[in-house]
Design a protein around this motif. Structure first.
Motif, PDB file in Angstrom:
ATOM      1  N   ASP A  94     -14.345  11.522  -1.465  1.00  0.00           N
ATOM      2  CA  ASP A  94     -15.244  10.362  -1.524  1.00  0.00           C
ATOM      3  C   ASP A  94     -15.012   9.557  -2.805  1.00  0.00           C
ATOM      4  O   ASP A  94     -15.021   8.325  -2.796  1.00  0.00           O
ATOM      5  CB  ASP A  94     -16.706  10.820  -1.462  1.00  0.00           C
ATOM      6  CG  ASP A  94     -17.101  11.334  -0.088  1.00  0.00           C
ATOM      7  OD1 ASP A  94     -16.344  11.078   0.877  1.00  0.00           O
ATOM      8  OD2 ASP A  94     -18.140  12.013   0.032  1.00  0.00           O
ATOM      9  N   ASN A  95     -14.795  10.282  -3.896  1.00  0.00           N
ATOM     10  CA  ASN A  95     -14.549   9.643  -5.186  1.00  0.00           C
ATOM     11  C   ASN A  95     -13.260   8.823  -5.152  1.00  0.00           C
ATOM     12  O   ASN A  95     -13.173   7.748  -5.756  1.00  0.00           O
ATOM     13  CB  ASN A  95     -14.460  10.727  -6.261  1.00  0.00           C
ATOM     14  CG  ASN A  95     -14.661  10.180  -7.653  1.00  0.00           C
ATOM     15  OD1 ASN A  95     -13.883   9.358  -8.098  1.00  0.00           O
ATOM     16  ND2 ASN A  95     -15.704  10.628  -8.335  1.00  0.00           N
ATOM     17  N   PHE A  96     -12.273   9.317  -4.424  1.00  0.00           N
ATOM     18  CA  PHE A  96     -10.983   8.626  -4.307  1.00  0.00           C
ATOM     19  C   PHE A  96     -11.038   7.477  -3.299  1.00  0.00           C
ATOM     20  O   PHE A  96     -10.125   6.654  -3.236  1.00  0.00           O
ATOM     21  CB  PHE A  96      -9.884   9.591  -3.877  1.00  0.00           C
ATOM     22  CG  PHE A  96      -9.441  10.560  -4.940  1.00  0.00           C
ATOM     23  CD1 PHE A  96      -9.833  10.433  -6.260  1.00  0.00           C
ATOM     24  CD2 PHE A  96      -8.601  11.614  -4.610  1.00  0.00           C
ATOM     25  CE1 PHE A  96      -9.415  11.332  -7.237  1.00  0.00           C
ATOM     26  CE2 PHE A  96      -8.173  12.527  -5.568  1.00  0.00           C
ATOM     27  CZ  PHE A  96      -8.590  12.375  -6.890  1.00  0.00           C
ATOM     28  N   GLY A  97     -12.082   7.476  -2.445  1.00  0.00           N
ATOM     29  CA  GLY A  97     -12.160   6.466  -1.400  1.00  0.00           C
ATOM     30  C   GLY A  97     -11.303   6.781  -0.196  1.00  0.00           C
ATOM     31  O   GLY A  97     -10.779   5.881   0.480  1.00  0.00           O
ATOM     32  N   SER A 100      -7.249  13.147   3.544  1.00  0.00           N
ATOM     33  CA  SER A 100      -6.736  14.106   2.553  1.00  0.00           C
ATOM     34  C   SER A 100      -7.156  15.517   2.918  1.00  0.00           C
ATOM     35  O   SER A 100      -8.147  15.736   3.625  1.00  0.00           O
ATOM     36  CB  SER A 100      -7.265  13.760   1.161  1.00  0.00           C
ATOM     37  OG  SER A 100      -8.687  13.913   1.131  1.00  0.00           O
ATOM     38  N   GLY A 101      -6.391  16.475   2.443  1.00  0.00           N
ATOM     39  CA  GLY A 101      -6.716  17.877   2.667  1.00  0.00           C
ATOM     40  C   GLY A 101      -5.932  18.761   1.717  1.00  0.00           C
ATOM     41  O   GLY A 101      -5.158  18.283   0.891  1.00  0.00           O
ATOM     42  N   ALA A 105       4.550   8.588  -4.533  1.00  0.00           N
ATOM     43  CA  ALA A 105       3.685   7.559  -3.949  1.00  0.00           C
ATOM     44  C   ALA A 105       4.496   6.380  -3.422  1.00  0.00           C
ATOM     45  O   ALA A 105       4.207   5.833  -2.352  1.00  0.00           O
ATOM     46  CB  ALA A 105       2.669   7.095  -4.989  1.00  0.00           C
ATOM     47  N   LYS A 106       5.523   5.974  -4.168  1.00  0.00           N
ATOM     48  CA  LYS A 106       6.349   4.825  -3.754  1.00  0.00           C
ATOM     49  C   LYS A 106       7.055   5.100  -2.426  1.00  0.00           C
ATOM     50  O   LYS A 106       7.224   4.191  -1.600  1.00  0.00           O
ATOM     51  CB  LYS A 106       7.381   4.496  -4.843  1.00  0.00           C
ATOM     52  CG  LYS A 106       6.770   3.850  -6.081  1.00  0.00           C
ATOM     53  CD  LYS A 106       7.845   3.523  -7.107  1.00  0.00           C
ATOM     54  CE  LYS A 106       7.226   2.876  -8.359  1.00  0.00           C
ATOM     55  NZ  LYS A 106       8.245   2.593  -9.389  1.00  0.00           N
ATOM     56  N   ARG A 112      -2.702  12.856  -7.451  1.00  0.00           N
ATOM     57  CA  ARG A 112      -1.646  12.087  -6.791  1.00  0.00           C
ATOM     58  C   ARG A 112      -2.176  11.367  -5.545  1.00  0.00           C
ATOM     59  O   ARG A 112      -1.629  10.344  -5.136  1.00  0.00           O
ATOM     60  CB  ARG A 112      -0.492  13.013  -6.394  1.00  0.00           C
ATOM     61  CG  ARG A 112       0.173  13.726  -7.547  1.00  0.00           C
ATOM     62  CD  ARG A 112       1.005  12.786  -8.394  1.00  0.00           C
ATOM     63  NE  ARG A 112       1.803  13.517  -9.375  1.00  0.00           N
ATOM     64  CZ  ARG A 112       2.536  12.954 -10.309  1.00  0.00           C
ATOM     65  NH1 ARG A 112       2.580  11.646 -10.399  1.00  0.00           N
ATOM     66  NH2 ARG A 112       3.226  13.676 -11.157  1.00  0.00           N
ATOM     67  N   ILE A 113      -3.224  11.931  -4.937  1.00  0.00           N
ATOM     68  CA  ILE A 113      -3.807  11.285  -3.751  1.00  0.00           C
ATOM     69  C   ILE A 113      -4.422   9.940  -4.152  1.00  0.00           C
ATOM     70  O   ILE A 113      -4.235   8.931  -3.469  1.00  0.00           O
ATOM     71  CB  ILE A 113      -4.843  12.214  -3.089  1.00  0.00           C
ATOM     72  CG1 ILE A 113      -4.134  13.420  -2.458  1.00  0.00           C
ATOM     73  CG2 ILE A 113      -5.666  11.471  -2.032  1.00  0.00           C
ATOM     74  CD1 ILE A 113      -5.037  14.474  -1.870  1.00  0.00           C
ATOM     75  N   LYS A 114      -5.131   9.925  -5.274  1.00  0.00           N
ATOM     76  CA  LYS A 114      -5.703   8.666  -5.774  1.00  0.00           C
ATOM     77  C   LYS A 114      -4.589   7.701  -6.171  1.00  0.00           C
ATOM     78  O   LYS A 114      -4.701   6.483  -5.980  1.00  0.00           O
ATOM     79  CB  LYS A 114      -6.618   8.930  -6.970  1.00  0.00           C
ATOM     80  CG  LYS A 114      -7.403   7.686  -7.406  1.00  0.00           C
ATOM     81  CD  LYS A 114      -8.426   8.015  -8.476  1.00  0.00           C
ATOM     82  CE  LYS A 114      -9.330   6.827  -8.738  1.00  0.00           C
ATOM     83  NZ  LYS A 114      -8.602   5.611  -9.119  1.00  0.00           N
TER      84      LYS A 114
END
Length: 777
Positions: free
Chosen positions: A754-757, A743-744, A697-698, A724-726
């Motif tokens: 949707d939950n992750f935004g 995302s995919g 992520a960094k 990891r997407i969240k």
């Protein structure tokens, strides 16, 4: 307890009852809070692996897989695993043996893909993939496994490399092979279930199956196709439904153990010999499945009896008549031969496309004087035609070394053209047919061409009996009764009579039609008339000139008069620029762009014309009308054009095109889907910065600050890496970075996104539409 499973015993077992594989590993370890590379547990926490495998043994499985799915050199390296390859694989077998204890459970060495695409779709060579699979296979075999399972493969070429590697280690070990398919029954690389099944019928494997990607309900119709076409025992491992994100951040699958067990009965009804579970299935899923199906016996299947030839993406029936285009033939054509020597294959590509449009089912490939070439010419030509998703090939190659090179690179079930009836030549043909699969053209001669039809018939019959004795069925042979030049005073009636004799024995026949009229006037009239006479006597294939309309009409007319339903295929033609892009006509495309520049600005052409053409090509890919090789080829064709147009656009206007940063999240090395998205975006004029796979992520945040993109695209193939997407999204929020994330990946869905935004795109086409929609805001 030492269990050594011989292939003969293994196949006999499968006739007695339904046998059971275990369930998921990654998703089960994920439930326990482990989110790293699961194969490292073999070294760092063997008790965790043992506990899960013992639970599967207690659930009643017959086959226990080693925890080595990703334990090949390339994948472990991609995942930055520091532990020794040999230790990981050896310990995995040791743990599995301990888990089965004193029960009669067979240990299968589990092997999956390298995570890389093989040429021509990627940079990995066939030989490199072969060595990677052989290395892992040898460790597992020497550690004492009872068999191998190759699973979740999406590239038929990579699967073939793995099969050859394992078979070269042992002729006696059982091998189960499984590919993964989408709902339409086509793998991401363009191979259908039917193409997979019919090639596996030829190759030296024991069980053919499907696993992963789909839940039971959606996998069932795909599995039915496997059931129809596979002549070998079949296996299946569906996912336990779709993944769902809970409030605590954990992932569950929506198919309960009870529902899963009920669904598995449907697979048994369609003829499954071995059943198990993939992502989301637990010991409880497997326990209920075993309990529900343990008394079931294998169902007899109605298997398609027809024979087929195929390329990676195209399947062609051999009956009622196979039209083999003859024009990729450099023999006697100095300019054509010179182009091939110089590795300029444009003429070959042009002829391949043209002959398909004219109605060919197969393309005969003859590169002319072979002593002027080396084996890389043959591998390059085969890969070039694979990249344009050409028709199946008839490989007219004389040198054994060159033929083997072409067959090794070939993806699908080709025609091997040809072998004389001499024993030493037949032995070579048998080796090639068994190792690589395919159909053989058999010449009715040994050292010289017999004069009479009876002699030719007898030679063919003797050779076919010899082939059958070596397990090459008569249906895999097409006999060439030999057509000799009319101008050399050779009687064509001998060929016609030979066809008649062979046809009465149910033997397929093919002729090289143009040999008849060599050196004669009115060639087309002679060819078409002779062809009609041959078809009347039972001819089933011909190598011919598809540009001869009279000859092509003779095929249609003759078969129609015999009461055979043989329709002329209507070729759907796209508008000219689409054709140029799909067929890599770079010079024509560049000329077309230069004309457009007289009327439009570079930015208009890039955004409003060329980008829209590629958007349409992306739609064709999403609909399954073209496949990954063609998509990659299209991108290669337009990329230099976009670069040229961009060089003409002022820098402030160029920024309007938009930039997208792509990455596969940390812990995940599957990037085929991401690469496809990148290909579609790039070839639509979007600036793409691909950070690669297994990206923390960094690092993604750092790239966003450096490149200042408009959008970030994240891929997560595995359930264990969805979170990891969240993690990336949260890191952006913490650092006040406000940027859309798309995302995919196979384990993602809209609900989780949707939950992750974040946004969700199911495929590359949807991703492109989303990107354009976001950029317009």
């Amino acid at each position: 307890m030492v269990v050594i499973l011989e292939r003969k015993e293994f196949l006999e077992l499968l006739n007695e009852r339904i046998y059971f594989l275990d369930g998921a590993y990654g998703t089960e370890f994920f439930k326990l809070g482990f989110k790293e590379v699961i194969e490292t547990l073999n070294v760092t926490n063997s008790e965790m692996v043992y506990a899960l495998q013992k639970a599967y043994v207690d659930a009643g499985v017959d086959f226990l897989l080693t925890n080595t799915f990703s334990a090949n050199r390339l994948k472990l390296s991609s995942l930055k695993v520091k532990y020794n390859l040999k230790d990981i694989n050896y310990n995995a077998v040791k743990i599995a043996k301990k888990a089965r204890k004193d029960k009669k459970v067979y240990i299968l060495g589990d092997i999956s893909s390298t995570g890389y695409l093989i040429s021509p779709l990627g940079e990995l060579t066939f030989d490199e993939a072969y060595e990677v699979f052989k290395e892992q296979g040898e460790i597992l075999l020497n550690s004492g496994i009872d068999g191998f399972i190759l699973e979740t493969m999406s590239d038929l070429k990579e699967l073939k490399a793995a099969i050859l590697a394992l078979r070269d280690l042992s002729k006696d070990v059982p091998i189960i092979v499984q590919m993964t398919f989408d709902e339409d029954g086509v793998a991401v690389t363009g191979t259908s279930v039917e193409i997979f099944s019919t090639l596996m019928n030829d190759l030296d494997v024991d069980v053919v199956g499907i696993n992963c990607t789909l839940e039971p309900e959606k996998l069932l119709p795909v599995f039915k196709q496997l059931s129809n076409y596979s002549r070998k025992p079949i296996s299946v491992e569906p996912n336990a439904g779709k993944p769902k994100l809970l409030r605590d951040g954990s992932i569950v699958y929506n198919t309960s153990p009870e529902k899963f067990a009920l669904y598995m009965e449907d697979f048994v009804e369609f003829g499954a010999n071995i059943v198990g579970g993939c992502c989301g299935t637990s010991p409880e899923h497997i326990r209920l499945m075993v309990e529900f199906l343990k008394e079931k016996k294998p169902k007899k299947r109605e298997i398609v009896k027809e024979e087929f030839v195929s390329s990676r993406t195209k399947l062609k029936k051999m009956k009622p008549f196979l039209i083999i285009g003859e024009r990729i033939n450099a023999a006697g054509k100095k300019k054509f031969q010179q182009k091939i020597r110089e590795r300029n294959y444009n003429k070959i590509v042009e002829l391949a496309i043209l002959q398909e449009k004219e109605g060919a089912h197969v393309l005969d490939l003859n590169l002319g004087i072979e002593k002027l070439l080396d084996k890389t010419h043959f591998s390059q030509v085969v890969n070039t035609l694979d990249k344009i998703s050409s028709l199946p090939l008839s490989l007219d190659i004389q040198e054994f070394e060159f033929m083997e090179m072409a067959l090794k690179e070939y993806v699908g079930r080709p025609i091997i053209n040809s072998s004389t009836a001499k024993r030493e030549n037949l032995d070579k043909a048998i080796y090639l047919l068994k190792r690589y699969g395919g159909i053989l053209i058999l010449l009715t001669m040994k050292d010289k061409i017999p004069e009479s039809a009876k002699e030719r018939f007898d030679i063919a019959l003797e050779a076919i009996r010899y082939l059958e004795k070596h397990d090459i069925e008569k249906e895999r042979v097409i006999v060439d009764p030999l057509v000799l030049p009319l101008g050399a005073k050779k009687d064509p009636a001998v060929t016609i009579k030979t066809i008649e004799l062979l046809s009465k024995e149910g033997i397929n026949t093919s002729i090289g039609l143009s040999n008849l009229s060599f050196g004669m006037p009115n060639r087309e009239a002679l060819n078409s008339s002779f062809l009609a006479l041959c078809i009347d006597k039972g001819l089933t294939a011909a190598i011919l000139n598809t540009s001869e309309k009279c000859t092509m009409n003779a095929v249609f007319g003759s078969l129609t008069l015999k009461g055979v339903d043989f329709e002329k295929k209507e070729i759907i033609r796209n508008e000219p620029m689409i054709e140029m892009i799909l067929n890599k006509k770079e010079d024509e495309l560049k000329r077309e762009i230069e004309k457009l520049l007289e009327e439009y600005t570079p930015l208009q052409i890039s955004q409003d014309i060329l980008s829209k053409k590629m958007e349409y090509i992306g739609e064709l890919y999403s609909k399954g009308e073209i496949y990954l090789p063609q998509l990659i080829l299209a991108a290669e064709t337009v990329t230099p054009i976009f670069e040229y147009l961009n060089s003409l656009i002022e820098s402030n206007a160029r920024e309007k095109l938009g930039t997208v940063v792509l990455a596969t999240v940390e812990g995940d090395v599957h990037d085929i889907g991401k690469r496809i998205v990148g290909t579609v975006l790039k070839s639509s004029g979007i600036n793409v910065i691909d950070l690669g796979k297994d990206v923390p992520a960094k690092e993604i945040l750092k790239a966003v600050k450096e490149y200042k993109p408009d959008i970030v695209g994240l891929s997560a193939m595995m359930t264990t890496t969805i979170g990891r997407i969240k993690e990336v999204k949260d890191l952006f929020v913490d650092n006040n970075v406000d940027i859309p994330i798309i995302s995919g990946g196979a384990s993602m869905n809209k609900e989780i996104a949707d939950n992750f935004g974040v946004y969700y795109a199911k495929n590359a086409s949807q991703a492109l539409k989303l990107v354009k929609k976001i950029l317009k805001r």
